[in-house]
Design a protein around this motif. Structure first.
Motif, mmCIF file in Angstrom:
data_model
loop_
_atom_site.group_PDB
_atom_site.id
_atom_site.type_symbol
_atom_site.label_atom_id
_atom_site.label_comp_id
_atom_site.label_asym_id
_atom_site.label_seq_id
_atom_site.Cartn_x
_atom_site.Cartn_y
_atom_site.Cartn_z
ATOM 1 N N SER A 52 0.957 -1.329 0.013
ATOM 2 C CA SER A 52 0.119 -0.109 -0.086
ATOM 3 C C SER A 52 0.854 1.342 0.018
ATOM 4 N N ARG A 77 -5.864 5.090 -0.783
ATOM 5 C CA ARG A 77 -6.302 4.092 -1.379
ATOM 6 C C ARG A 77 -5.367 3.889 -2.684
ATOM 7 N N ASP A 90 -6.338 0.070 -4.248
ATOM 8 C CA ASP A 90 -7.570 0.119 -5.013
ATOM 9 C C ASP A 90 -7.082 0.840 -6.458
#
Ligand code: SF4
Length: 359
Positions: free
Chosen positions: A132, A177, A180
């Motif tokens: 991430s 995010r 994503d």
């Protein structure tokens, strides 16, 4: 809100509703699982990869299991996926990770790209999806989306174009995010912004996409430029006798225009006298005709035709079955430019003449 924020926001809203969330590597996305999936996906479609990925993970659940394995077993599980260097590099990288990094994935771009088979985009995907971390990726799908949205011309293999795309990818990647977002832009390229017929009417970026607005989606990304073909030169001798017939010669069975009939040739006009002597012909008059180019798959042939009025020297012309005087009436296989030259130079003066063997 910046243009980049709008881009990411639209993409993420679309991803939440329409993106793919159930791919096996999206479940428990450790760096190892992301890495294996990214390598498998490099030249292979998602639909094909899934079963290979699941089998691979059942056998090699982590990097240690992969490093311990025999390379033959790794390649066995790769059988059918193709591009076997990917499997070999995966194994080599696993050995290095266990030897130099205690079996853990480094979390820097530099260390990841130092491993075999991991380029900047794959490293970016491992960092974004597995850690991430805010890191751009630029795989084939992302290149297609970005070249279209921003109407970036030029082949993405060119340094200037790829640098421009990396700058854009970097700028557009959001701070939050990021995993994503990375999955979203890959999904958009794989499912809507496809190579052949992008589904712009369903695309969340359609309102910002220059290629779509200009109705030029198929122009992007620009294809790899064709290799420059070499050019060869040849002189065709259009040898016309007193009856208005042209001397043709059957070409060898192999090679270009194998077995077809063509004009006698020489490398250039300097070879004309010798060629005529070999054929038992005497030159009366010569004139150059307009050159033409014939293109083969791997080279251009620049043809310099020279028309020569000739007389036969008695008893000197070889008794050669590969030669014939052509009057226009015979059914012969002619090489394309030979046919064109015969038609366009209007040298045929008697369509009813009959073929006779030279000599
Ligand atoms: S609008 Fe069409 S061309 Fe543009 S990004 Fe979307 S799918 Fe691709």
């Amino acid at each position: 809100m910046s243009a980049g924020d709008v881009f990411a926001e639209r993409l993420l809203a679309w991803f939440d509703e329409h993106g793919r969330h159930d791919l096996p590597w999206q479940q428990d996305p450790t760096p190892y699982r992301v890495w294996v999936s990214e390598i498998m996906l490099q030249q292979t479609q998602v639909g094909t990869v899934i079963s290979y990925y699941e089998r691979f993970m059942r056998r090699f659940a982590d990097v240690e299991a992969l490093a311990r394995a025999d390379i033959d077993e790794v390649l066995h599980l790769w059988t059918g996926l193709g591009y076997y260097a990917r499997g070999r590099n995966l194994h080599r990288a696993a050995v290095i990770l266990c030897r130099d990094h205690a079996g853990r994935f480094p979390d820097s771009l530099e260390e990841l790209t130092a491993l075999p088979g991991i380029g900047r985009s794959t490293a970016g995907a491992i960092l974004a999806l597995g850690f991430s971390r805010r890191q751009p990726i630029l795989d084939g799908n992302v290149k297609r989306v970005l070249t279209r949205v921003f109407a970036i011309g030029g082949w993405p293999g060119r340094t200037q174009v790829i640098n421009q795309l990396w700058s854009l990818a970097e700028e557009l990647t959001p701070d939050s995010r990021v995993a994503d977002y990375t999955q979203a832009i890959m999904d958009l390229g794989a499912t809507l912004c496809t190579r052949g017929k992008p589904a712009c009417e369903r695309c969340p970026l359609a309102g910002h996409c220059l290629a779509h607005a200009r109705d030029e989606t198929t122009r992007y990304p620009a294809p790899k430029p064709a290799k420059v073909k070499p050019v060869r030169q040849i002189t065709f001798l259009l040898l016309e006798n007193a009856d208005g017939e042209l001397l043709l010669q059957r070409r060898p069975p192999s090679g270009i225009w194998g077995g077809l009939w063509g004009f006698p040739e020489c490398a250039d006009e300097n070879g004309l006298a010798q060629r005529l002597g070999e054929l038992g012909l005497r030159l009366k008059q010569q004139r150059r005709l307009v050159p033409l180019r014939h293109t083969f798959s791997h080279f251009h042939l620049d043809i310099n035709p020279v028309h020569c009025a000739v007389t036969e020297m008695p008893g000197d012309v070889a008794d050669d079955a590969t030669l014939c005087w052509y009057s226009g009436g015979q059914r012969l296989g002619l090489a394309a430019p030979v046919k064109k030259l015969i038609e366009t130079t209007e040298l045929m003066n008697d369509a009813n003449s009959t073929m006779r063997k030279a000599g």
